[in-house]
Design a protein around this motif. Structure first.
Motif, PDB file in Angstrom:
ATOM      1  N   THR A   1       0.819  -1.220   0.000  1.00  0.00           N
ATOM      2  CA  THR A   1       0.000   0.000   0.000  1.00  0.00           C
ATOM      3  C   THR A   1       0.852   1.269   0.000  1.00  0.00           C
ATOM      4  N   LYS A   2       2.160   1.124   0.048  1.00  0.00           N
ATOM      5  CA  LYS A   2       3.043   2.286   0.134  1.00  0.00           C
ATOM      6  C   LYS A   2       3.470   2.743  -1.263  1.00  0.00           C
ATOM      7  N   LYS A   3       3.336   4.029  -1.523  1.00  0.00           N
ATOM      8  CA  LYS A   3       3.759   4.595  -2.800  1.00  0.00           C
ATOM      9  C   LYS A   3       5.197   5.074  -2.676  1.00  0.00           C
ATOM     10  N   LEU A   4       6.139   4.212  -3.051  1.00  0.00           N
ATOM     11  CA  LEU A   4       7.555   4.522  -2.877  1.00  0.00           C
ATOM     12  C   LEU A   4       7.976   5.742  -3.687  1.00  0.00           C
ATOM     13  N   SER A   5       7.336   5.945  -4.828  1.00  0.00           N
ATOM     14  CA  SER A   5       7.718   7.060  -5.691  1.00  0.00           C
ATOM     15  C   SER A   5       7.415   8.415  -5.066  1.00  0.00           C
ATOM     16  N   SER A   6       6.675   8.418  -3.948  1.00  0.00           N
ATOM     17  CA  SER A   6       6.378   9.671  -3.243  1.00  0.00           C
ATOM     18  C   SER A   6       7.046   9.730  -1.870  1.00  0.00           C
ATOM     19  N   MET A   7       7.919   8.767  -1.583  1.00  0.00           N
ATOM     20  CA  MET A   7       8.557   8.691  -0.265  1.00  0.00           C
ATOM     21  C   MET A   7      10.030   9.064  -0.346  1.00  0.00           C
ATOM     22  N   LYS A   8      10.596   9.376   0.825  1.00  0.00           N
ATOM     23  CA  LYS A   8      12.021   9.651   0.914  1.00  0.00           C
ATOM     24  C   LYS A   8      12.782   8.347   1.118  1.00  0.00           C
ATOM     25  N   THR A   9      14.083   8.386   0.844  1.00  0.00           N
ATOM     26  CA  THR A   9      14.904   7.174   0.907  1.00  0.00           C
ATOM     27  C   THR A   9      14.855   6.520   2.284  1.00  0.00           C
ATOM     28  N   ASP A  10      14.967   7.312   3.355  1.00  0.00           N
ATOM     29  CA  ASP A  10      14.960   6.712   4.694  1.00  0.00           C
ATOM     30  C   ASP A  10      13.611   6.085   5.019  1.00  0.00           C
ATOM     31  N   GLU A  11      12.533   6.659   4.511  1.00  0.00           N
ATOM     32  CA  GLU A  11      11.206   6.096   4.733  1.00  0.00           C
ATOM     33  C   GLU A  11      11.058   4.762   3.997  1.00  0.00           C
ATOM     34  N   ILE A  12      11.613   4.716   2.802  1.00  0.00           N
ATOM     35  CA  ILE A  12      11.558   3.477   2.017  1.00  0.00           C
ATOM     36  C   ILE A  12      12.350   2.370   2.709  1.00  0.00           C
ATOM     37  N   ALA A  13      13.532   2.721   3.215  1.00  0.00           N
ATOM     38  CA  ALA A  13      14.353   1.734   3.920  1.00  0.00           C
ATOM     39  C   ALA A  13      13.643   1.220   5.166  1.00  0.00           C
ATOM     40  N   ARG A  14      12.996   2.122   5.911  1.00  0.00           N
ATOM     41  CA  ARG A  14      12.287   1.690   7.123  1.00  0.00           C
ATOM     42  C   ARG A  14      11.066   0.839   6.786  1.00  0.00           C
ATOM     43  N   ALA A  15      10.586   0.946   5.549  1.00  0.00           N
ATOM     44  CA  ALA A  15       9.485   0.083   5.105  1.00  0.00           C
ATOM     45  C   ALA A  15       9.984  -1.312   4.741  1.00  0.00           C
ATOM     46  N   GLY A  16      11.324  -1.485   4.786  1.00  0.00           N
ATOM     47  CA  GLY A  16      11.897  -2.807   4.532  1.00  0.00           C
ATOM     48  C   GLY A  16      12.400  -3.015   3.125  1.00  0.00           C
ATOM     49  N   VAL A  17      12.458  -1.942   2.320  1.00  0.00           N
ATOM     50  CA  VAL A  17      12.986  -2.042   0.956  1.00  0.00           C
ATOM     51  C   VAL A  17      14.421  -1.521   0.978  1.00  0.00           C
ATOM     52  N   LEU A  18      15.374  -2.389   0.674  1.00  0.00           N
ATOM     53  CA  LEU A  18      16.791  -2.071   0.829  1.00  0.00           C
ATOM     54  C   LEU A  18      17.542  -2.318  -0.470  1.00  0.00           C
ATOM     55  N   LEU A  19      18.654  -1.589  -0.641  1.00  0.00           N
ATOM     56  CA  LEU A  19      19.460  -1.685  -1.855  1.00  0.00           C
ATOM     57  C   LEU A  19      20.903  -2.014  -1.504  1.00  0.00           C
ATOM     58  N   ALA A  20      21.449  -3.066  -2.129  1.00  0.00           N
ATOM     59  CA  ALA A  20      22.872  -3.371  -2.042  1.00  0.00           C
ATOM     60  C   ALA A  20      23.541  -2.709  -3.231  1.00  0.00           C
ATOM     61  N   LEU A  21      24.453  -1.792  -2.951  1.00  0.00           N
ATOM     62  CA  LEU A  21      25.009  -0.936  -3.982  1.00  0.00           C
ATOM     63  C   LEU A  21      26.030  -1.644  -4.868  1.00  0.00           C
ATOM     64  N   GLN A  22      26.084  -1.215  -6.117  1.00  0.00           N
ATOM     65  CA  GLN A  22      27.097  -1.719  -7.036  1.00  0.00           C
ATOM     66  C   GLN A  22      28.484  -1.217  -6.635  1.00  0.00           C
ATOM     67  N   HIS A  23      28.546   0.028  -6.160  1.00  0.00           N
ATOM     68  CA  HIS A  23      29.812   0.629  -5.751  1.00  0.00           C
ATOM     69  C   HIS A  23      29.664   1.174  -4.326  1.00  0.00           C
ATOM     70  N   PRO A  24      29.775   0.317  -3.313  1.00  0.00           N
ATOM     71  CA  PRO A  24      29.614   0.769  -1.919  1.00  0.00           C
ATOM     72  C   PRO A  24      30.683   1.786  -1.538  1.00  0.00           C
ATOM     73  N   GLN A  25      30.267   2.805  -0.807  1.00  0.00           N
ATOM     74  CA  GLN A  25      31.177   3.867  -0.403  1.00  0.00           C
ATOM     75  C   GLN A  25      31.737   3.612   0.998  1.00  0.00           C
ATOM     76  N   ALA A  26      32.939   4.101   1.247  1.00  0.00           N
ATOM     77  CA  ALA A  26      33.523   4.031   2.588  1.00  0.00           C
ATOM     78  C   ALA A  26      32.939   5.143   3.444  1.00  0.00           C
ATOM     79  N   VAL A  27      32.704   4.834   4.718  1.00  0.00           N
ATOM     80  CA  VAL A  27      32.183   5.822   5.665  1.00  0.00           C
ATOM     81  C   VAL A  27      33.146   5.876   6.844  1.00  0.00           C
TER      82      VAL A  27
END
Length: 260
Positions: A66-92
């Motif tokens: 029921t969540k419209k991801l195209s209208s949400m912010k990245t942190d909201e999407i992640a908290r909804a359980g949708v996660l991305l493993a990056l092609q080029h992970p950055q160092a922090v």
């Protein structure tokens, strides 16, 4: 059960059209593979689902249940359980792997997310000390030394170690849907088997999975429900894992000719 639904998605990157009408339906717990020539828009699709600021949606929608991801912010999407493993992970720098994961899990718990990827039920009785042990156990399964967990995220890591770190995070956080972008690049065959085993565990726990890849080899150890070819920002062909095998053997040219 939440289905990821992408309808008529048009996306521009720095003003240039990249996705030109992508339609995709990923039922909960299924694994779809996206393949395609370089520059076809595969990584842009993954970044757009997580709402990367440079990926502007010109038309279409992305929903997860029921969540419209195209209208949400990245942190909201992640908290909804949708996660991305990056092609080029950055160092922090300054953020250790263990601290990153425990802080993220505290946030998930505070948001009341129910069931974690590994079947953990987060409740008032959830213990962070136990979670830290799970971090160590998962790192061990990926053949990552304990010392990596106390180092800054990805700082001084090889390409393959960074990819393992992406899978470590997906395996421990309460994911419902994951997009895994070219996880097989930079991994030797033994590391690929370890990573594939963790991805299969995600699938076994009902996580929906999109794997973006150039190669069929990861599918030797992961069951794919559907394979798609993305070309010039559109899905031009869908099929079974036999499609991935044929692409690796004969390339994309015949399928591209069909659409032309």
């Amino acid at each position: 059960m939440s289905t990821l639904t992408i309808k008529n998605l048009h996306v521009t990157l720095e003003g240039k059209p990249i996705l030109n009408g992508v339609n995709l339906t990923l039922p909960q717990g299924k694994t779809h593979v996206i393949m395609g020539p370089n520059g076809s828009g595969k990584s842009t699709l993954g970044n757009t689902i997580l709402r990367h600021p440079q990926c502007a949606i010109a038309k279409g929608s992305i929903t997860f249940g029921t969540k419209k991801l195209s209208s949400m912010k990245t942190d909201e999407i992640a908290r909804a359980g949708v996660l991305l493993a990056l092609q080029h992970p950055q160092a922090v720098s300054g953020v250790t792997v263990t601290n990153l994961l425990t802080i993220a899990m505290r946030k998930f718990c505070a948001d009341g997310v129910g069931i974690g990827t590994c079947g953990r039920r987060k409740s008032k009785g959830f213990k962070m000390a136990h979670f830290r042990e799970q971090i160590k156990d998962t790192a061990k399964a990926l053949h990552m030394p304990d010392e990596f967990l106390s180092r800054s995220l990805n700082e001084g890591f090889s390409g393959g170690e960074k990819k393992k770190m992406e899978i470590l995070q997906l395996s421990l956080l309460p994911a419902k849907c994951v997009i895994i972008d070219e996880i097989d690049s930079g991994l030797d065959i033994d590391a690929l088997k370890l990573v594939a085993k963790q991805i299969s565990k995600l699938r076994a726990h009902g996580v929906s999975i999109i794997i973006i890849t150039h190669y069929n080899r990861i599918l030797r150890w992961i069951q794919a429900d559907k394979v798609h070819i993305l070309h010039k920002g559109r899905i031009i062909k869908s099929g079974t894992d036999a499609l991935a095998k044929d692409i690796e053997k004969n390339g994309y040219s015949e399928y591209i000719k069909e659409t032309v």
